[in-house]
Motif scaffolding. Structure first.
Motif, PDB file in Angstrom:
ATOM      1  N   LEU A  14      60.089  26.756  -8.007  1.00  0.00           N
ATOM      2  CA  LEU A  14      60.386  25.650  -8.915  1.00  0.00           C
ATOM      3  C   LEU A  14      61.553  24.808  -8.408  1.00  0.00           C
ATOM      4  CD1 LEU A  14      59.909  27.437 -12.343  1.00  0.00           C
ATOM      5  CD2 LEU A  14      58.430  25.714 -11.304  1.00  0.00           C
ATOM      6  N   PHE A  15      62.608  25.465  -7.925  1.00  0.00           N
ATOM      7  CA  PHE A  15      63.761  24.738  -7.406  1.00  0.00           C
ATOM      8  C   PHE A  15      63.393  23.926  -6.163  1.00  0.00           C
ATOM      9  CE2 PHE A  15      67.214  24.696  -4.250  1.00  0.00           C
ATOM     10  CZ  PHE A  15      68.070  23.813  -4.896  1.00  0.00           C
ATOM     11  N   ALA A  16      62.661  24.540  -5.242  1.00  0.00           N
ATOM     12  CA  ALA A  16      62.311  23.856  -3.997  1.00  0.00           C
ATOM     13  C   ALA A  16      61.355  22.697  -4.255  1.00  0.00           C
ATOM     14  CB  ALA A  16      61.697  24.833  -3.010  1.00  0.00           C
ATOM     15  N   ARG A  17      60.462  22.870  -5.201  1.00  0.00           N
ATOM     16  CA  ARG A  17      59.494  21.807  -5.499  1.00  0.00           C
ATOM     17  C   ARG A  17      60.159  20.669  -6.280  1.00  0.00           C
ATOM     18  NH1 ARG A  17      55.766  18.690  -3.995  1.00  0.00           N
ATOM     19  NH2 ARG A  17      54.235  18.142  -5.527  1.00  0.00           N
ATOM     20  N   LEU A  32      64.233  19.991  -4.415  1.00  0.00           N
ATOM     21  CA  LEU A  32      64.246  19.565  -3.012  1.00  0.00           C
ATOM     22  C   LEU A  32      63.036  18.712  -2.633  1.00  0.00           C
ATOM     23  CD1 LEU A  32      65.418  22.904  -1.369  1.00  0.00           C
ATOM     24  CD2 LEU A  32      66.816  20.948  -2.023  1.00  0.00           C
ATOM     25  N   GLY A  33      62.009  18.722  -3.465  1.00  0.00           N
ATOM     26  CA  GLY A  33      60.821  17.916  -3.194  1.00  0.00           C
ATOM     27  C   GLY A  33      59.956  18.460  -2.074  1.00  0.00           C
ATOM     28  N   LEU A  34      60.017  19.748  -1.803  1.00  0.00           N
ATOM     29  CA  LEU A  34      59.214  20.342  -0.730  1.00  0.00           C
ATOM     30  C   LEU A  34      57.787  20.589  -1.201  1.00  0.00           C
ATOM     31  CD1 LEU A  34      61.711  22.975   0.708  1.00  0.00           C
ATOM     32  CD2 LEU A  34      61.094  20.791   1.696  1.00  0.00           C
ATOM     33  N   SER A  35      56.854  20.423  -0.303  1.00  0.00           N
ATOM     34  CA  SER A  35      55.457  20.723  -0.577  1.00  0.00           C
ATOM     35  C   SER A  35      55.247  22.233  -0.532  1.00  0.00           C
ATOM     36  CB  SER A  35      54.575  20.052   0.475  1.00  0.00           C
ATOM     37  OG  SER A  35      53.263  20.549   0.407  1.00  0.00           O
ATOM     38  N   LEU A  88      53.025  23.709   0.879  1.00  0.00           N
ATOM     39  CA  LEU A  88      52.513  24.043   2.211  1.00  0.00           C
ATOM     40  C   LEU A  88      53.601  24.071   3.273  1.00  0.00           C
ATOM     41  CD1 LEU A  88      49.255  21.906   2.165  1.00  0.00           C
ATOM     42  CD2 LEU A  88      49.540  24.326   1.613  1.00  0.00           C
ATOM     43  N   ASN A  89      54.798  23.688   2.920  1.00  0.00           N
ATOM     44  CA  ASN A  89      55.905  23.635   3.859  1.00  0.00           C
ATOM     45  C   ASN A  89      56.403  25.056   4.178  1.00  0.00           C
ATOM     46  OD1 ASN A  89      58.274  23.165   5.264  1.00  0.00           O
ATOM     47  ND2 ASN A  89      58.902  21.483   3.936  1.00  0.00           N
ATOM     48  N   PRO A  90      56.507  25.433   5.446  1.00  0.00           N
ATOM     49  CA  PRO A  90      56.999  26.771   5.792  1.00  0.00           C
ATOM     50  C   PRO A  90      58.424  27.041   5.306  1.00  0.00           C
ATOM     51  CG  PRO A  90      55.951  25.762   7.687  1.00  0.00           C
ATOM     52  CD  PRO A  90      56.033  24.712   6.621  1.00  0.00           C
ATOM     53  N   LEU A  91      59.239  26.007   5.171  1.00  0.00           N
ATOM     54  CA  LEU A  91      60.587  26.206   4.652  1.00  0.00           C
ATOM     55  C   LEU A  91      60.566  26.671   3.204  1.00  0.00           C
ATOM     56  CD1 LEU A  91      62.444  23.127   6.149  1.00  0.00           C
ATOM     57  CD2 LEU A  91      62.586  25.511   6.873  1.00  0.00           C
ATOM     58  N   LEU A  92      59.534  26.322   2.483  1.00  0.00           N
ATOM     59  CA  LEU A  92      59.383  26.792   1.115  1.00  0.00           C
ATOM     60  C   LEU A  92      58.782  28.190   1.086  1.00  0.00           C
ATOM     61  CD1 LEU A  92      58.860  25.175  -2.025  1.00  0.00           C
ATOM     62  CD2 LEU A  92      56.811  26.362  -1.379  1.00  0.00           C
ATOM     63  N   GLN A  93      57.901  28.488   2.006  1.00  0.00           N
ATOM     64  CA  GLN A  93      57.178  29.755   1.986  1.00  0.00           C
ATOM     65  C   GLN A  93      57.995  30.930   2.498  1.00  0.00           C
ATOM     66  OE1 GLN A  93      53.603  29.103   4.197  1.00  0.00           O
ATOM     67  NE2 GLN A  93      52.756  27.692   2.693  1.00  0.00           N
ATOM     68  N   LEU A  94      58.858  30.719   3.472  1.00  0.00           N
ATOM     69  CA  LEU A  94      59.593  31.826   4.077  1.00  0.00           C
ATOM     70  C   LEU A  94      60.447  32.611   3.082  1.00  0.00           C
ATOM     71  CD1 LEU A  94      60.150  33.338   6.684  1.00  0.00           C
ATOM     72  CD2 LEU A  94      62.039  31.785   7.091  1.00  0.00           C
ATOM     73  N   PRO A  95      61.282  31.970   2.275  1.00  0.00           N
ATOM     74  CA  PRO A  95      62.023  32.753   1.287  1.00  0.00           C
ATOM     75  C   PRO A  95      61.111  33.409   0.254  1.00  0.00           C
ATOM     76  CG  PRO A  95      63.038  30.615   1.581  1.00  0.00           C
ATOM     77  CD  PRO A  95      61.747  30.584   2.321  1.00  0.00           C
ATOM     78  N   THR A  96      59.984  32.787  -0.032  1.00  0.00           N
ATOM     79  CA  THR A  96      59.036  33.369  -0.979  1.00  0.00           C
ATOM     80  C   THR A  96      58.483  34.686  -0.454  1.00  0.00           C
ATOM     81  OG1 THR A  96      58.414  31.163  -1.706  1.00  0.00           O
ATOM     82  CG2 THR A  96      56.880  32.919  -2.198  1.00  0.00           C
ATOM     83  N   PHE A  97      58.203  34.752   0.833  1.00  0.00           N
ATOM     84  CA  PHE A  97      57.658  35.974   1.406  1.00  0.00           C
ATOM     85  C   PHE A  97      58.725  37.061   1.575  1.00  0.00           C
ATOM     86  CE2 PHE A  97      54.427  33.024   3.552  1.00  0.00           C
ATOM     87  CZ  PHE A  97      53.596  33.083   2.448  1.00  0.00           C
TER      88      PHE A  97
END
Length: 118
Positions: free
Chosen positions: A30-33, A36-39, A41-50
């Motif tokens: 929620l914060f990144a979207r 920060l406006g990240l998609s 699909l952006n790996p910068l959003l996915q890495l902390p999620t994983f």
């Protein structure tokens, strides 16, 4: 069915793990979207999620259940598990049985060449 001598299930660690893991993941998404406006699909959003479930496991094992890591089963057992380390170290593309099922690196399928016009 549990036997009468079985230990009762301690749910504090599992509950804390699920809460930290899911809450951390969703709060970050929620914060990144929104912030920060990240998609998604952006790996910068996915890495902390994983990484969140791993961080939750460390937090729960160290601070919630106070189990520590000595009895976690992470010790390297070179003598007793030697064959598993050897099998795990063999790459599948080096085995002769699997060679017919693999494409060489950089090979192009004929349909892809015809479709691209090259």
């Amino acid at each position: 069915m549990l036997a009468s001598h079985a230990k009762p299930v301690v749910r504090k660690g599992v509950t804390a793990f699920l809460l930290i893991s899911f809450a951390g993941t969703w709060l970050w998404l929620l914060f990144a979207r929104a912030g920060l406006g990240l998609s998604p699909l952006n790996p910068l959003l996915q890495l902390p999620t994983f990484c969140t479930p791993g961080i939750a496991a460390v937090v729960v094992r160290h601070w919630v259940t106070n189990e520590g890591f000595a009895a976690a089963g992470l010790r390297i057992r070179r003598k007793t598990a030697r064959r598993y380390y050897i099998v795990g170290g063999i790459r599948l593309d080096q085995l002769p049985q699997t060679a017919p099922f693999q494409r060489p690196y950089g090979a192009v399928h004929p349909h892809h060449v015809a479709a691209s016009g090259a």
